[in-house]
Write a protein that holds these residues in place. Structure first.
Motif, mmCIF file in Angstrom:
data_model
loop_
_atom_site.group_PDB
_atom_site.id
_atom_site.type_symbol
_atom_site.label_atom_id
_atom_site.label_comp_id
_atom_site.label_asym_id
_atom_site.label_seq_id
_atom_site.Cartn_x
_atom_site.Cartn_y
_atom_site.Cartn_z
ATOM 1 N N VAL A 7 -70.500 -56.481 -8.687
ATOM 2 C CA VAL A 7 -69.441 -57.154 -9.444
ATOM 3 C C VAL A 7 -70.040 -57.931 -10.614
ATOM 4 O O VAL A 7 -69.550 -57.859 -11.737
ATOM 5 C CB VAL A 7 -68.616 -58.084 -8.521
ATOM 6 C CG1 VAL A 7 -67.655 -58.953 -9.323
ATOM 7 C CG2 VAL A 7 -67.864 -57.264 -7.487
ATOM 8 N N ASP A 8 -71.108 -58.676 -10.353
ATOM 9 C CA ASP A 8 -71.759 -59.439 -11.422
ATOM 10 C C ASP A 8 -72.293 -58.520 -12.517
ATOM 11 O O ASP A 8 -72.116 -58.788 -13.706
ATOM 12 C CB ASP A 8 -72.909 -60.284 -10.871
ATOM 13 C CG ASP A 8 -72.450 -61.420 -9.993
ATOM 14 O OD1 ASP A 8 -71.276 -61.828 -10.104
ATOM 15 O OD2 ASP A 8 -73.265 -61.896 -9.182
ATOM 16 N N GLN A 9 -72.948 -57.449 -12.112
ATOM 17 C CA GLN A 9 -73.523 -56.518 -13.091
ATOM 18 C C GLN A 9 -72.430 -55.854 -13.928
ATOM 19 O O GLN A 9 -72.556 -55.729 -15.146
ATOM 20 C CB GLN A 9 -74.367 -55.445 -12.395
ATOM 21 C CG GLN A 9 -75.727 -55.912 -11.959
ATOM 22 C CD GLN A 9 -76.654 -56.188 -13.121
ATOM 23 O OE1 GLN A 9 -76.641 -57.275 -13.690
ATOM 24 N NE2 GLN A 9 -77.463 -55.219 -13.477
ATOM 25 N N LEU A 10 -71.368 -55.393 -13.274
ATOM 26 C CA LEU A 10 -70.284 -54.750 -14.011
ATOM 27 C C LEU A 10 -69.557 -55.738 -14.924
ATOM 28 O O LEU A 10 -69.204 -55.394 -16.054
ATOM 29 C CB LEU A 10 -69.296 -54.089 -13.040
ATOM 30 C CG LEU A 10 -69.790 -52.806 -12.382
ATOM 31 C CD1 LEU A 10 -68.854 -52.386 -11.257
ATOM 32 C CD2 LEU A 10 -69.939 -51.696 -13.399
ATOM 33 N N SER A 11 -69.364 -56.954 -14.455
ATOM 34 C CA SER A 11 -68.723 -57.975 -15.295
ATOM 35 C C SER A 11 -69.579 -58.290 -16.515
ATOM 36 O O SER A 11 -69.064 -58.393 -17.639
ATOM 37 C CB SER A 11 -68.472 -59.254 -14.492
ATOM 38 O OG SER A 11 -67.534 -59.023 -13.484
ATOM 39 N N TRP A 12 -70.869 -58.441 -16.304
ATOM 40 C CA TRP A 12 -71.790 -58.713 -17.408
ATOM 41 C C TRP A 12 -71.800 -57.536 -18.383
ATOM 42 O O TRP A 12 -71.719 -57.726 -19.607
ATOM 43 C CB TRP A 12 -73.178 -59.012 -16.868
ATOM 44 C CG TRP A 12 -74.204 -59.301 -17.916
ATOM 45 C CD1 TRP A 12 -75.361 -58.619 -18.122
ATOM 46 C CD2 TRP A 12 -74.175 -60.344 -18.898
ATOM 47 N NE1 TRP A 12 -76.045 -59.176 -19.170
ATOM 48 C CE2 TRP A 12 -75.351 -60.242 -19.673
ATOM 49 C CE3 TRP A 12 -73.269 -61.351 -19.207
ATOM 50 C CZ2 TRP A 12 -75.630 -61.103 -20.730
ATOM 51 C CZ3 TRP A 12 -73.554 -62.214 -20.268
ATOM 52 C CH2 TRP A 12 -74.724 -62.076 -21.006
ATOM 53 N N ALA A 13 -71.870 -56.328 -17.874
ATOM 54 C CA ALA A 13 -71.857 -55.137 -18.730
ATOM 55 C C ALA A 13 -70.558 -55.062 -19.535
ATOM 56 O O ALA A 13 -70.582 -54.742 -20.730
ATOM 57 C CB ALA A 13 -72.048 -53.871 -17.891
ATOM 58 N N ARG A 15 -68.636 -57.554 -20.495
ATOM 59 C CA ARG A 15 -68.663 -58.568 -21.559
ATOM 60 C C ARG A 15 -69.571 -58.138 -22.701
ATOM 61 O O ARG A 15 -69.219 -58.295 -23.881
ATOM 62 C CB ARG A 15 -69.088 -59.923 -20.987
ATOM 63 C CG ARG A 15 -67.992 -60.573 -20.158
ATOM 64 C CD ARG A 15 -68.279 -62.030 -19.849
ATOM 65 N NE ARG A 15 -69.526 -62.285 -19.155
ATOM 66 C CZ ARG A 15 -69.690 -62.239 -17.832
ATOM 67 N NH1 ARG A 15 -68.669 -61.935 -17.054
ATOM 68 N NH2 ARG A 15 -70.848 -62.504 -17.291
ATOM 69 N N LEU A 16 -70.750 -57.617 -22.375
ATOM 70 C CA LEU A 16 -71.666 -57.150 -23.412
ATOM 71 C C LEU A 16 -71.062 -55.995 -24.204
ATOM 72 O O LEU A 16 -71.175 -55.935 -25.434
ATOM 73 C CB LEU A 16 -72.997 -56.708 -22.792
ATOM 74 C CG LEU A 16 -73.867 -57.814 -22.207
ATOM 75 C CD1 LEU A 16 -75.046 -57.198 -21.458
ATOM 76 C CD2 LEU A 16 -74.347 -58.763 -23.294
ATOM 77 N N LEU A 17 -70.411 -55.085 -23.509
ATOM 78 C CA LEU A 17 -69.785 -53.941 -24.156
ATOM 79 C C LEU A 17 -68.652 -54.388 -25.076
ATOM 80 O O LEU A 17 -68.528 -53.898 -26.205
ATOM 81 C CB LEU A 17 -69.273 -52.951 -23.110
ATOM 82 C CG LEU A 17 -68.625 -51.677 -23.634
ATOM 83 C CD1 LEU A 17 -69.578 -50.885 -24.517
ATOM 84 C CD2 LEU A 17 -68.154 -50.827 -22.468
ATOM 85 N N ALA A 18 -67.827 -55.317 -24.619
ATOM 86 C CA ALA A 18 -66.730 -55.817 -25.453
ATOM 87 C C ALA A 18 -67.281 -56.468 -26.719
ATOM 88 O O ALA A 18 -66.745 -56.266 -27.816
ATOM 89 C CB ALA A 18 -65.876 -56.807 -24.667
ATOM 90 N N ARG A 19 -68.362 -57.222 -26.577
ATOM 91 C CA ARG A 19 -68.968 -57.874 -27.748
ATOM 92 C C ARG A 19 -69.539 -56.833 -28.708
ATOM 93 O O ARG A 19 -69.361 -56.919 -29.922
ATOM 94 C CB ARG A 19 -70.053 -58.856 -27.293
ATOM 95 C CG ARG A 19 -70.748 -59.558 -28.421
ATOM 96 C CD ARG A 19 -69.776 -60.476 -29.169
ATOM 97 N NE ARG A 19 -70.449 -61.064 -30.302
ATOM 98 C CZ ARG A 19 -70.003 -61.041 -31.551
ATOM 99 N NH1 ARG A 19 -68.838 -60.497 -31.824
ATOM 100 N NH2 ARG A 19 -70.666 -61.571 -32.522
ATOM 101 N N GLU A 20 -70.221 -55.837 -28.189
ATOM 102 C CA GLU A 20 -70.804 -54.806 -29.049
ATOM 103 C C GLU A 20 -69.725 -53.984 -29.733
ATOM 104 O O GLU A 20 -69.850 -53.608 -30.893
ATOM 105 C CB GLU A 20 -71.738 -53.902 -28.233
ATOM 106 C CG GLU A 20 -72.609 -53.007 -29.077
ATOM 107 C CD GLU A 20 -73.547 -53.755 -30.024
ATOM 108 O OE1 GLU A 20 -73.887 -53.173 -31.082
ATOM 109 O OE2 GLU A 20 -73.942 -54.890 -29.734
ATOM 110 N N ARG A 21 -68.635 -53.720 -29.030
ATOM 111 C CA ARG A 21 -67.511 -53.000 -29.632
ATOM 112 C C ARG A 21 -66.937 -53.805 -30.788
ATOM 113 O O ARG A 21 -66.641 -53.259 -31.857
ATOM 114 C CB ARG A 21 -66.443 -52.706 -28.581
ATOM 115 C CG ARG A 21 -65.290 -51.868 -29.111
ATOM 116 C CD ARG A 21 -64.388 -51.411 -28.016
ATOM 117 N NE ARG A 21 -63.496 -52.479 -27.628
ATOM 118 C CZ ARG A 21 -62.359 -52.283 -26.988
ATOM 119 N NH1 ARG A 21 -61.994 -51.071 -26.618
ATOM 120 N NH2 ARG A 21 -61.582 -53.288 -26.675
ATOM 121 N N GLU A 22 -66.811 -55.104 -30.600
ATOM 122 C CA GLU A 22 -66.324 -55.968 -31.677
ATOM 123 C C GLU A 22 -67.275 -55.925 -32.876
ATOM 124 O O GLU A 22 -66.833 -55.834 -34.027
ATOM 125 C CB GLU A 22 -66.186 -57.401 -31.159
ATOM 126 C CG GLU A 22 -65.621 -58.355 -32.177
ATOM 127 C CD GLU A 22 -65.447 -59.760 -31.615
ATOM 128 O OE1 GLU A 22 -65.309 -60.678 -32.434
ATOM 129 O OE2 GLU A 22 -65.449 -59.943 -30.388
#
Length: 145
Positions: A7-13, A15-22
């Motif tokens: 859960v922690d890894q997927l949540s972190w991924a 968030r990182l993915l959303a930021r990179e998409r932005e």
């Protein structure tokens, strides 16, 4: 160092993915909130704000605000709904279609960045495992994607 849970890894991924998409979309003038609207309208035709809200899995007031911003930016147009005089139909403008191509290039580059570390076999495993995770979450939440 303690090991992170799935859960922690997927949540972190996520968030990182959303930021990179932005980061990938901002230089081409696109808000990430526009992506589901572009995807829903990309095949042509027009949709009601309610249908777009359902496709994006957001509340209708959120979609209304997104449509207003997209209309302001020249990406969509609002037309009267011939089947329901109380609602409108939202369709892409020529500029909106251009931005879909830009969005596809940006998100395609991000997809490649994410997958370039994997061999062809690993990519297949990744998609299979990710699909299983998504299926478990869809069943658990009662949401089909």
């Amino acid at each position: 160092m303690s090991q992170r849970s799935a859960v922690d890894q997927l949540s972190w991924a996520a968030r990182l993915l959303a930021r990179e998409r932005e980061i990938m979309l901002t230089p081409i003038g696109l808000n990430p909130a526009y992506v589901p609207v572009f995807l829903a309208l990309s095949s042509g035709g027009a949709h009601t704000p309610k249908a777009l809200a359902q496709a994006a899995e957001v509340e209708q007031p959120t979609m209304t605000a997104t449509i207003q911003r997209m209309e302001r930016d020249g990406f969509v147009t609002r037309k009267p709904n011939p089947d329901d005089g109380r609602s409108a139909l939202i369709a892409l403008t020529p500029l909106g279609y251009e931005r879909i191509a830009d969005m596809d290039r940006a998100l395609g580059a991000l997809n490649e960045l994410l997958l370039e570390q994997f061999s062809t076999a690993e990519r297949g495993q990744f998609w299979e495992l990710l699909g299983r995770v998504v299926k478990v979450l869809e069943v658990q939440t009662g949401r089909a994607g």
